[in-house]
Design a protein around this motif. Structure first.
Motif: not given
Length: 335
Positions: A12-32
């Motif tokens: 499962g995942s947290i987005t299985r909860v109705a009303g929840i969306e998730v987005g990632h931003f992954t930096e390419t210049r260093r790991p963060t």
């Protein structure tokens, strides 16, 4: 729901909860990077800070006695205190879409945030900012979020108690539990000082390594037999995350759900809530299921989802070597 001792199958995942969306931003210049959890229609929210070295934004308003009763997003970020700026980008993104608390002259998005310390992994001058937070919102969806070296977990490391050179790669993980039509999900960015433990078997998944770097040291047993920890810089660790449910809950109950979720951290991280960690968990209640199972069951579900998500954060991580020569192996590399 599958057992937490494998990444196979559907946890499962947290987005299985109705009303929840998730987005990632992954930096390419260093790991963060950063990760946003959006609730466009607003959600009742709570928070519980257990670590002694937290980095947070807008947590006081979540106290059950305070005015604001809903939030519109939660921001999790790397970059230590600098990463708190990512929440500003989420506020702008939400405002542009008319989402927020009605303040008569406009709508004010409420976006609490927590950060983890990943400045030892790569060039610390690169960290999430408002543009990164905005980009995470742009990427948000109801799809199951990616896990491992993404978003707020990109620069995470585990098991640093005997030095960063003996640590392993951490990451981000998610899971959910459904009982009688009600779902509780968790999303955890694990950058713990301690080891990550399988909550079912109590076996160490990832953490501090032996002096030769080839085996797991088992921090709990090492400390109890007298192995001295390395001198620690306060606040250089932290596990942060969100537990969400579609149950109908009050603000007081949201706080208790965040408290209960820390029981899941205690089952999957050892040692946890240390003086050098800033462990912070938020809770969200969307109410979209239209019912509640009662706090006894919801609290049990929250701890379970949190424990599984934390274990998955370690198992999904991938090894990295930074430009500075720091090598952080992943759990799969020490099997």
């Amino acid at each position: 729901m599958t057992s937490s001792n494998t990444l196979a199958g559907d946890a499962g995942s947290i987005t299985r909860v109705a009303g929840i969306e998730v987005g990632h931003f992954t930096e390419t210049r260093r790991p963060t990077g950063c990760t946003v959890i959006i609730t466009r229609e607003g959600a009742v929210a709570g928070v519980d800070v257990r670590g002694a070295a937290p980095g947070t934004r807008e947590t006081d308003l979540l106290h059950p006695s305070n005015l604001v009763d809903q939030v519109h997003a939660i921001m999790l970020a790397g970059g230590s205190a600098w990463g708190l700026d990512a929440a500003t980008g989420a506020v702008r993104w939400l405002e542009e879409r008319g989402i927020g608390f009605d303040v008569a002259v406009g709508r004010l998005p409420i976006v609490p945030a927590a950060v983890l310390f990943d400045l030892l992994v790569g060039d610390m001058r690169v960290r999430p900012d408002a543009a990164a937070g905005y980009a995470a919102c742009e990427a948000a969806s109801t799809a199951d979020p990616a896990e491992g070296n993404v978003g707020a977990g990109t620069g995470a490391a585990l098991g640093k108690i005997f030095g960063i050179q003996r640590a392993m790669k951490g990451g981000i993980g998610t899971a959910s539990v459904t009982v009688d039509g009600v779902t509780v999900g968790a999303l955890i960015a694990c950058n713990a000082l301690g080891d990550v433990i399988d909550p079912d078997t109590a076996q160490v998944i990832a953490g501090a390594r032996t002096d030769d770097g080839l085996r797991l040291r088992d921090t709990r047993r090492a400390l109890l037999r007298g192995d001295p920890p390395q001198p620690l810089l306060a606040g250089t660790n932290t596990t942060i995350g969100v537990v969400a449910t579609d149950a109908v809950i009050t603000k007081v109950q949201a706080h208790r759900l965040a408290v209960a979720a820390h029981d899941g951290l205690a089952r999957s991280i050892n040692p946890v809530h240390t003086m050098s960690d800033g462990d912070t968990l938020f809770s969200l209640g969307t109410g979209r299921s239209g019912k509640s199972l009662g706090m006894m069951v919801l609290a049990t579900m929250a701890a379970e989802a949190t424990a599984i998500a934390t274990a998955r954060a370690a198992r999904a991580a991938q090894a990295i070597t930074t430009a500075e020569g720091l090598y952080l192996p992943a759990a799969a590399d020490l099997r």
